[in-house]
Enzyme design. Sequence first.
Site, PDB file in Angstrom:
ATOM      1  N   ASN A  88       0.843  -1.173  -0.078  1.00 14.68           N
ATOM      2  CA  ASN A  88       0.136  -0.044  -0.001  1.00 14.68           C
ATOM      3  C   ASN A  88       0.739   1.333  -0.131  1.00 14.68           C
ATOM      4  O   ASN A  88       1.949   1.341   0.767  1.00 14.68           O
ATOM      5  CB  ASN A  88      -0.873   0.054   1.225  1.00 14.68           C
ATOM      6  CG  ASN A  88      -1.909   0.808   1.456  1.00 14.68           C
ATOM      7  OD1 ASN A  88      -2.720   1.342   0.397  1.00 14.68           O
ATOM      8  ND2 ASN A  88      -1.935   1.672   2.367  1.00 14.68           N
ATOM      9  N   HIS A 108      -4.771   9.861  -2.038  1.00 18.28           N
ATOM     10  CA  HIS A 108      -4.628  11.257  -1.416  1.00 18.28           C
ATOM     11  C   HIS A 108      -4.341  12.254  -2.463  1.00 18.28           C
ATOM     12  O   HIS A 108      -3.189  12.421  -2.644  1.00 18.28           O
ATOM     13  CB  HIS A 108      -3.738  11.131  -0.293  1.00 18.28           C
ATOM     14  CG  HIS A 108      -4.063  10.281   0.908  1.00 18.28           C
ATOM     15  ND1 HIS A 108      -5.242  10.280   1.656  1.00 18.28           N
ATOM     16  CD2 HIS A 108      -3.398   9.098   1.301  1.00 18.28           C
ATOM     17  CE1 HIS A 108      -5.338   9.225   2.577  1.00 18.28           C
ATOM     18  NE2 HIS A 108      -4.076   8.679   2.279  1.00 18.28           N
ATOM     19  N   ASP A 132      -9.298  10.552  -0.413  1.00 18.37           N
ATOM     20  CA  ASP A 132      -9.552  12.042  -0.360  1.00 18.37           C
ATOM     21  C   ASP A 132      -8.955  12.913  -1.230  1.00 18.37           C
ATOM     22  O   ASP A 132      -7.924  12.835  -1.786  1.00 18.37           O
ATOM     23  CB  ASP A 132      -9.586  12.157   1.295  1.00 18.37           C
ATOM     24  CG  ASP A 132      -8.135  12.142   1.853  1.00 18.37           C
ATOM     25  OD1 ASP A 132      -7.036  12.045   0.961  1.00 18.37           O
ATOM     26  OD2 ASP A 132      -8.176  12.081   3.152  1.00 18.37           O
TER      27      ASP A 132
HETATM   28  O1  G3I Z   1      -2.777   7.740  20.328  1.00 13.55           O
HETATM   29  C1  G3I Z   1      -2.154   9.132  20.561  1.00 13.55           C
HETATM   30  C2  G3I Z   1      -2.925   9.673  21.736  1.00 13.55           C
HETATM   31  O2  G3I Z   1      -2.608   8.939  22.925  1.00 13.55           O
HETATM   32  C3  G3I Z   1      -2.946  10.922  22.062  1.00 13.55           C
HETATM   33  O3  G3I Z   1      -3.595  11.710  23.035  1.00 13.55           O
HETATM   34  C4  G3I Z   1      -3.185  11.818  20.487  1.00 13.55           C
HETATM   35  C5  G3I Z   1      -2.969  13.338  20.632  1.00 13.55           C
HETATM   36  O4  G3I Z   1      -2.710  13.837  19.450  1.00 13.55           O
HETATM   37  O5  G3I Z   1      -2.531  11.365  19.617  1.00 13.55           O
HETATM   38  C6  G3I Z   1      -2.811  10.061  19.380  1.00 13.55           C
HETATM   39  O6  G3I Z   1      -2.226   9.395  18.228  1.00 13.55           O
HETATM   40  C7  G3I Z   1      -2.606  10.022  16.933  1.00 13.55           C
HETATM   41  C8  G3I Z   1      -2.864   8.659  16.214  1.00 13.55           C
HETATM   42  O7  G3I Z   1      -3.177   9.161  14.961  1.00 13.55           O
HETATM   43  C9  G3I Z   1      -4.063   7.896  16.677  1.00 13.55           C
HETATM   44  O8  G3I Z   1      -5.168   8.718  16.698  1.00 13.55           O
HETATM   45  C10 G3I Z   1      -1.517  10.581  16.370  1.00 13.55           C
HETATM   46  O9  G3I Z   1      -0.963  11.852  16.984  1.00 13.55           O
HETATM   47  C11 G3I Z   1      -1.839  11.239  14.921  1.00 13.55           C
HETATM   48  O10 G3I Z   1      -0.514  11.660  14.445  1.00 13.55           O
HETATM   49  C12 G3I Z   1      -2.193   9.803  14.167  1.00 13.55           C
HETATM   50  O11 G3I Z   1      -2.417   9.984  12.810  1.00 13.55           O
HETATM   51  C13 G3I Z   1      -2.720   9.074  11.882  1.00 13.55           C
HETATM   52  C14 G3I Z   1      -1.707   9.027  10.909  1.00 13.55           C
HETATM   53  O12 G3I Z   1      -2.025   8.078  10.075  1.00 13.55           O
HETATM   54  C15 G3I Z   1      -0.382   8.642  11.490  1.00 13.55           C
HETATM   55  O13 G3I Z   1       0.736   8.929  10.497  1.00 13.55           O
HETATM   56  C16 G3I Z   1      -4.054   9.459  11.363  1.00 13.55           C
HETATM   57  O14 G3I Z   1      -5.249   9.250  12.198  1.00 13.55           O
HETATM   58  C17 G3I Z   1      -4.141   8.413  10.192  1.00 13.55           C
HETATM   59  O15 G3I Z   1      -5.496   8.786   9.582  1.00 13.55           O
HETATM   60  C18 G3I Z   1      -3.182   8.229   9.416  1.00 13.55           C
HETATM   61  O16 G3I Z   1      -3.357   7.222   8.170  1.00 13.55           O
HETATM   62  C19 G3I Z   1      -2.133   7.134   7.170  1.00 13.55           C
HETATM   63  C20 G3I Z   1      -2.350   5.753   6.927  1.00 13.55           C
HETATM   64  O17 G3I Z   1      -2.400   4.969   7.967  1.00 13.55           O
HETATM   65  C21 G3I Z   1      -1.327   5.439   5.669  1.00 13.55           C
HETATM   66  N1  G3I Z   1      -1.426   6.212   4.585  1.00 13.55           N
HETATM   67  C22 G3I Z   1      -1.534   7.763   4.909  1.00 13.55           C
HETATM   68  C23 G3I Z   1      -2.607   8.088   6.007  1.00 13.55           C
HETATM   69  C24 G3I Z   1      -2.894   9.395   6.375  1.00 13.55           C
HETATM   70  O18 G3I Z   1      -1.751   9.977   7.040  1.00 13.55           O
END
Ligand code: G3I
Length: 368
Positions: free
Chosen positions: A208, A244, A276
């Site tokens: 992916n 994306h 998206d």
């Molecule tokens: O788990 C912590 C939590 O303990 C804390 O309180 C909170 C505060 O910000 O953060 C939480 O972690 C977050 C995590 O998502 C879970 O919600 C991270 O900060 C945040 O950076 C993380 O973002 C995710 C991101 O991947 C990480 O790179 C996004 O939700 C998620 O949609 C995104 O998904 C990725 C795919 O896996 C791969 N392709 C790209 C896509 C978009 O970036």
Amino acid sequence: MHVLLVVGTLAALVAAVPSKNPYASALAPPYLNLLAKAKGKLWFGTATDIPGVEQQDQEYMSILNDSKIFGQLTPANAMKFQFTEPEQNNFTYAGGQEVIDLAKQHGNRYVRCHNLVWVTEVSEWVLDRNWTAEALTEVMKNHIYNVVTHFGDSCYSWDVVNEALNDNGTWAPSVWFDTIGPEYFYKAYQFAEEAVKLTGKDIKLYYNDYNIEYPGPKATGVVGLVKELKRRKLKIDGVGLETHYEVGTAPSYEQQIEASKMYTALGVDIARTELDVRFTQLPYNSSGLALQAKEYYDAVKSCVDIRQCIGMTVWDFVDKYSWVPGTFPGKGGADIYGLGNSNYTRKPAYYAVGDALAGHPCSVCGHN
Ligand code: G3I
């Protein structure tokens, strides 16, 4: 008439009138999943960041759980390394299971499981130590074996390695690549295949990535990875095209068809896994919405028109919970729900997706 009789009759009448669904407009046709299935696809689906605050949002949940609209779920985070193995050899599956339960309880829907090996969202205990290549390979193997055998065929597929390449097609840095070298990639697929065999089930294995939806060095790099997996006789069933995009710079329909065929020519399936289209400047206006609709339309049509493209997944469906503003401050408006200040009003993009799935010309794309 006796007063009790009147009250009783009125109560019976009220009960007989079906209560209006407060979310009816967010749940009305076109039904994206039903349209996708009618075109021979396995699903139109969405990512969801459950467990999370979304679960208290009744309108979100009623759309998420509507199998006419979404026939597949991807956990946006819950199955990633840091959530499934927060401490070494201590596995936590509850979050991922919640997504699987929602998928099964509302229409026995598919789940794309995401992901096993990635640069991001790796547990601190992995990042904090100095590993030998052998020791980190064992960590990877243990993780893959446990997670894959635990969830079994509740997963239609696994994204085994996620985003292994830079945009120029070279290997991207990660704790895995930096410690083990390129062999980490092939080992991951070997371990995933072994784990699938242990389950005795049919579970597809995917690669992916993003920026591989159009021809270029990264797409060529992915072709090389798939070819090498095949040369080594390792299991690779599909390539996930994340999709994306940014409004105004999305690849054309023709470019997307050309790249799709680069993968399907190798004998693998493809899927649109994280669709998206974000605005780079907010607020958006009506011509921006029409252009965004066209870019959704082309992406979806380029899956509809390729037989081996098995399904399409949006990376969540409402701007309120989009990952975009957190990663790209000032950008957003990327999803198919969330017009203006109304969280669950559908954008033209929603109807454009419906048009593409139905095989109709786009009715909401303006002159784009
Ligand atoms: O788990 C912590 C939590 O303990 C804390 O309180 C909170 C505060 O910000 O953060 C939480 O972690 C977050 C995590 O998502 C879970 O919600 C991270 O900060 C945040 O950076 C993380 O973002 C995710 C991101 O991947 C990480 O790179 C996004 O939700 C998620 O949609 C995104 O998904 C990725 C795919 O896996 C791969 N392709 C790209 C896509 C978009 O970036």
